[in-house]
Design a protein around this motif. Structure first.
Motif, PDB file in Angstrom:
ATOM      1  N   SER A   1      -1.105   3.008   1.231  1.00 52.48           N
ATOM      2  CA  SER A   1      -1.824   4.058   1.364  1.00 52.48           C
ATOM      3  C   SER A   1      -2.886   3.890   0.520  1.00 52.48           C
ATOM      4  CB  SER A   1      -1.046   5.284   0.988  1.00 52.48           C
ATOM      5  OG  SER A   1      -0.571   5.433  -0.382  1.00 52.48           O
ATOM      6  N   ARG A   2      -3.152   2.838  -0.312  1.00 51.19           N
ATOM      7  CA  ARG A   2      -4.399   2.633  -1.258  1.00 51.19           C
ATOM      8  C   ARG A   2      -4.304   3.854  -2.298  1.00 51.19           C
ATOM      9  NH1 ARG A   2      -8.083   0.542   3.265  1.00 51.19           N
ATOM     10  NH2 ARG A   2      -8.086  -1.708   2.892  1.00 51.19           N
TER      11      ARG A   2
ATOM     12  N   ASN B   1      -8.376   9.830   7.911  1.00 48.78           N
ATOM     13  CA  ASN B   1      -8.734  11.364   7.260  1.00 48.78           C
ATOM     14  C   ASN B   1      -7.451  11.801   6.398  1.00 48.78           C
ATOM     15  OD1 ASN B   1     -11.165  11.500   8.520  1.00 48.78           O
ATOM     16  ND2 ASN B   1     -10.147  11.928  10.498  1.00 48.78           N
ATOM     17  N   THR B   2      -6.292  10.930   6.209  1.00 50.23           N
ATOM     18  CA  THR B   2      -5.085  11.372   5.533  1.00 50.23           C
ATOM     19  C   THR B   2      -5.624  11.690   4.256  1.00 50.23           C
ATOM     20  OG1 THR B   2      -3.943   9.751   6.964  1.00 50.23           O
ATOM     21  CG2 THR B   2      -2.882  10.898   4.798  1.00 50.23           C
ATOM     22  N   LYS B   3      -5.085  13.024   3.572  1.00 52.03           N
ATOM     23  CA  LYS B   3      -5.421  13.326   2.437  1.00 52.03           C
ATOM     24  C   LYS B   3      -4.273  13.251   1.244  1.00 52.03           C
ATOM     25  CE  LYS B   3      -8.275  17.360   4.165  1.00 52.03           C
ATOM     26  NZ  LYS B   3      -9.489  17.353   3.531  1.00 52.03           N
ATOM     27  N   TYR B   4      -3.246  13.224   1.724  1.00 49.29           N
ATOM     28  CA  TYR B   4      -2.136  12.795   0.997  1.00 49.29           C
ATOM     29  C   TYR B   4      -0.797  12.535   1.765  1.00 49.29           C
ATOM     30  CZ  TYR B   4      -0.270  17.806   2.129  1.00 49.29           C
ATOM     31  OH  TYR B   4       0.072  18.660   2.709  1.00 49.29           O
TER      32      TYR B   4
ATOM     33  N   ILE C   1      -2.915   0.383   5.366  1.00 49.31           N
ATOM     34  CA  ILE C   1      -2.620   0.459   6.590  1.00 49.31           C
ATOM     35  C   ILE C   1      -2.661   1.984   7.014  1.00 49.31           C
ATOM     36  CG2 ILE C   1       0.064   0.429   6.669  1.00 49.31           C
ATOM     37  CD1 ILE C   1      -2.444  -1.170   9.200  1.00 49.31           C
ATOM     38  N   ILE C   2      -2.043   2.778   6.151  1.00 49.88           N
ATOM     39  CA  ILE C   2      -2.032   4.234   6.342  1.00 49.88           C
ATOM     40  C   ILE C   2      -3.550   4.639   6.452  1.00 49.88           C
ATOM     41  CG2 ILE C   2      -1.381   6.431   5.470  1.00 49.88           C
ATOM     42  CD1 ILE C   2       1.184   5.186   4.457  1.00 49.88           C
TER      43      ILE C   2
ATOM     44  N   TYR D   1      10.294   3.602  -4.492  1.00 43.33           N
ATOM     45  CA  TYR D   1       9.509   3.404  -3.490  1.00 43.33           C
ATOM     46  C   TYR D   1       7.971   3.434  -3.646  1.00 43.33           C
ATOM     47  CZ  TYR D   1      13.883   3.060  -0.932  1.00 43.33           C
ATOM     48  OH  TYR D   1      14.974   2.812  -0.656  1.00 43.33           O
ATOM     49  N   ILE D   2       7.645   4.092  -4.807  1.00 40.50           N
ATOM     50  CA  ILE D   2       6.123   4.455  -5.215  1.00 40.50           C
ATOM     51  C   ILE D   2       5.374   3.402  -5.059  1.00 40.50           C
ATOM     52  CG2 ILE D   2       4.505   5.260  -6.679  1.00 40.50           C
ATOM     53  CD1 ILE D   2       6.780   7.136  -7.789  1.00 40.50           C
ATOM     54  N   PRO D   3       5.415   2.068  -5.595  1.00 39.12           N
ATOM     55  CA  PRO D   3       4.547   1.054  -5.703  1.00 39.12           C
ATOM     56  C   PRO D   3       4.209   0.656  -4.206  1.00 39.12           C
ATOM     57  CG  PRO D   3       6.151   0.521  -7.313  1.00 39.12           C
ATOM     58  CD  PRO D   3       6.611   1.727  -6.665  1.00 39.12           C
ATOM     59  N   THR D   4       5.558   0.620  -3.320  1.00 39.00           N
ATOM     60  CA  THR D   4       5.014   0.011  -1.731  1.00 39.00           C
ATOM     61  C   THR D   4       4.471   1.371  -1.183  1.00 39.00           C
ATOM     62  OG1 THR D   4       7.410  -0.684  -1.672  1.00 39.00           O
ATOM     63  CG2 THR D   4       6.539  -0.150   0.138  1.00 39.00           C
TER      64      THR D   4
END
Length: 615
Positions: free
Chosen positions: A342-343, A319-322, A312-313, A334-337
């Protein structure tokens, strides 16, 4: 034709994105090349500036500011050791107790990075989760701002073009209050956002936020989040990076979007602001940017309707880079979520700081989360380290002081507990962070954050240790007496699969009268009693921030903890040394316990919390 300068260093042969970045990168190189001499200078400045304080005078330094005298005469201390002095300052004593300079406010300490608020009311005891008042002086904001100014020059080496768009950062102020003596007590980030360093910051094309100051500074969490999300949606094509302080905060923002996207889309379609947003400063600033946009409203409907929220992000902010969030320590859960939403965008951890002191920055901010290391900047304070071995007490006795290691002399691969001496007057203070040395940048060591000392459970900014959890269980057990029921064993789990995450307590019960066991309502009350017993930070997260969900007790079948022991022994644990872990995190263990759950119970309401209540 002019040639842009190249920084030749372990930062890499990369061209600075902007001419002013060169100065910042050269400053990092200068500080880290001369780590030990900078540390010697910093200690001299701190001691010479505070020699006339009541605290240092009791150790009879004789005017000396060298390291050997300092280490020989000034002891390593904890918050409990300094609590009488801090209490005096909080109560209005303006004499030179810890610092020669006036204490300007208290920053409240709750986490390994940057956290939040408190109220002094003659509190006794300080658990791992209670807020601690850290005295600060006005000049410290300049030092913190200096570290902030180094972050983007480093990031620009790895991510080009950040001056071509904006940052969608979900930033919030939290509750603040005044001590009996009139000093503000508030989280370090709240203090920073309310300072002129932030509010009147000069325009910087590399640091343009979608959120207006009015939205960030609004104390109402819902109104602040709503306005910041609305601005982020309106400017969705301009967003180049998305972030929050903690990973949990960004996930909470996405959850907010899941719940409120229809309201947000309506505001965008009609060009009107939801009447629930009553803050006049927010309404005033939103009038400048909110215009009817049916196309954008339809786009939001298309992306948010239904259950498919993977990516969804990147779908809404393409255009989100990080993502700029802390995902080390307890936030790693929380990394997996975040990857799901954010794919798999890069997760940037940029700096390491606390209320006591800002420590350093990540010189490779786009590295994998498991590889994050922070380079300690030696100009920020004076740093010492106690070798850490979980099997060996770091402070065995008063007669045998701990072995201390200077910043430049730590060894790669070893773990240490961080000790800090600050310009604001903390001397040889145990921060409580356990760090592992991963390498060096020039002569400055790089550390990976391992954990907070003695912390058992954490979802957001909360920190609950084993003693506090045990006390909460014991209070809840009183409710079981009428049914002649006791808890055979228990363990806990920080469940972050739900949004927000919540504490799960596994109980194995033993009832003398199986026909008269505790009712569902009684077990629900046990959940609430435990929550009422936990520290003020936990309760604030539950009541004010809504960043933690209701505590859950899962009652498991008799014999479940025997099976848990059998599992541990089958994996190599010694039957003679086995103890039930008071917290579990491994998937197979959680699955084992969950497969034996016979009933689940939740707090029927939120626990009580006010800024004035401290325990």
């Amino acid at each position: 034709m002019s040639v842009e300068p190249v920084v030749s260093s372990p930062l890499g042969h990369r061209r600075p994105a902007h001419e002013k970045d060169v100065e910042a990168l050269e400053f990092i190189e200068e500080m880290t090349r001369n780590c030990d001499s900078v540390q010697e200078r910093v200690l001299g400045e701190i001691l010479s500036g505070n020699l006339d304080t009541e605290y240092l005078q009791r150790f009879q330094l004789g005017g000396k500011t060298d390291r050997d005298t300092f280490k020989a005469k000034v002891p390593v201390v904890t918050y409990e050791d300094l609590k009488p002095e801090i209490q005096r300052i909080a109560n209005g004593d303006r004499s030179k107790i810890l610092s020669s300079r006036p204490i300007s406010e208290f920053l409240t300490r709750q986490d390994q990075y940057l956290l939040m608020m408190f109220r002094i009311t003659n509190c006794s005891g300080t658990s791992a989760g209670e807020r601690k008042l850290m005295p600060t002086i006005e000049e410290e904001w300049n030092r913190r701002q200096l570290l902030y100014s180094l972050l983007m020059p480093v990031m620009n080496l790895y991510v080009p073009g950040l001056d071509k768009g904006k940052a969608l950062y979900f930033l919030f102020v939290k509750a603040e209050t005044k001590t009996p003596g009139g000093l503000l007590a508030r989280p370090v980030l709240t203090g920073y956002y309310k300072s002129d360093h932030f509010k009147t910051r000069p325009y910087d094309p590399f640091n343009v936020y979608t959120s207006p100051n009015e939205a960030i500074l609004c104390p109402d969490t819902f109104q602040s989040m709503y306005a910041q999300m609305l601005c982020g949606l309106i400017m969705h094509h301009e967003v180049l990076r998305v972030g929050a302080v903690f990973a949990s905060g960004l996930i909470r923002a996405i959850r907010f979007l899941q719940v409120n996207w229809k309201l947000l889309a309506h505001d965008i379609e009609t060009g009107t602001l939801n009447p629930r947003i009553a803050d006049p400063s927010i309404r005033w600033c939103m009038e400048e940017s909110l215009r009817p946009d049916q196309g954008l409203a339809e786009f939001i409907w298309t992306q948010c309707v239904g259950e498919a929220w993977e990516g969804i992000i990147t779908r809404i902010w393409p255009n989100t880079k990080y993502l700029d969030v802390i995902v080390t320590g307890a936030m790693a859960q929380y990394i997996p979520t975040l990857d799901y939403y954010s794919r798999g965008l890069p997760l940037a951890c940029t700096m390491y700081a606390s209320s006591e002191c800002y420590f350093g920055l990540n010189l490779n901010p786009i590295c994998k989360p498991s590889e994050v290391s922070y380079t300690i900047m030696p100009n920020m304070g004076y740093f010492e380290f106690t070798p850490h071995d979980p099997q060996v007490p770091a402070y065995p006795s008063l007669d045998l002081p701990p072995r201390m290691v200077d910043l430049a002399n730590v060894e790669v691969g070893k773990e240490y507990e961080l000790i800090v001496t600050t310009y604001a007057g903390l001397c040889r203070y145990r921060v409580g962070d356990i760090l592992r040395v991963t390498g060096f940048h020039n002569s400055a060591p790089q550390f990976r954050f391992v954990r907070r000392r003695n912390v058992l459970l954490s979802i957001d900014s909360d920190k609950t240790d084993e003693a506090e959890l045990q006390g909460a269980v014991e209070r809840a057990l009183r409710l079981l007496r009428e049914s002649n029921t006791s808890v055979v064993e228990y363990t806990s789990y920080a469940d972050t699969a739900t949004i927000p995450g919540h504490y799960v307590i596994y109980w194995e019960l033993l009832g003398k009268d199986k026909e008269n066991g505790p009712s569902h309502e009684v077990l629900d009350q046990c959940c609430l009693t435990m929550e009422e017993s936990l520290n003020s930070v936990y309760r604030q997260c539950r009541v004010m921030d809504n960043s933690i969900g209701p505590l859950e007790i899962r009652v498991v079948k008799n014999g479940s903890f025997e099976e848990l022991m059998d599992y541990a022994i089958s994996r190599g644990a010694s039957i003679n040394q086995y103890k039930v872990p008071r917290c579990v995190s491994l998937g197979p263990i959680v699955e084992l316990l969950d497969s034996r759950v016979v009933s689940a119970h939740f707090s029927p309401r939120a626990p009580s919390w006010t800024p004035e209540r401290c325990h």
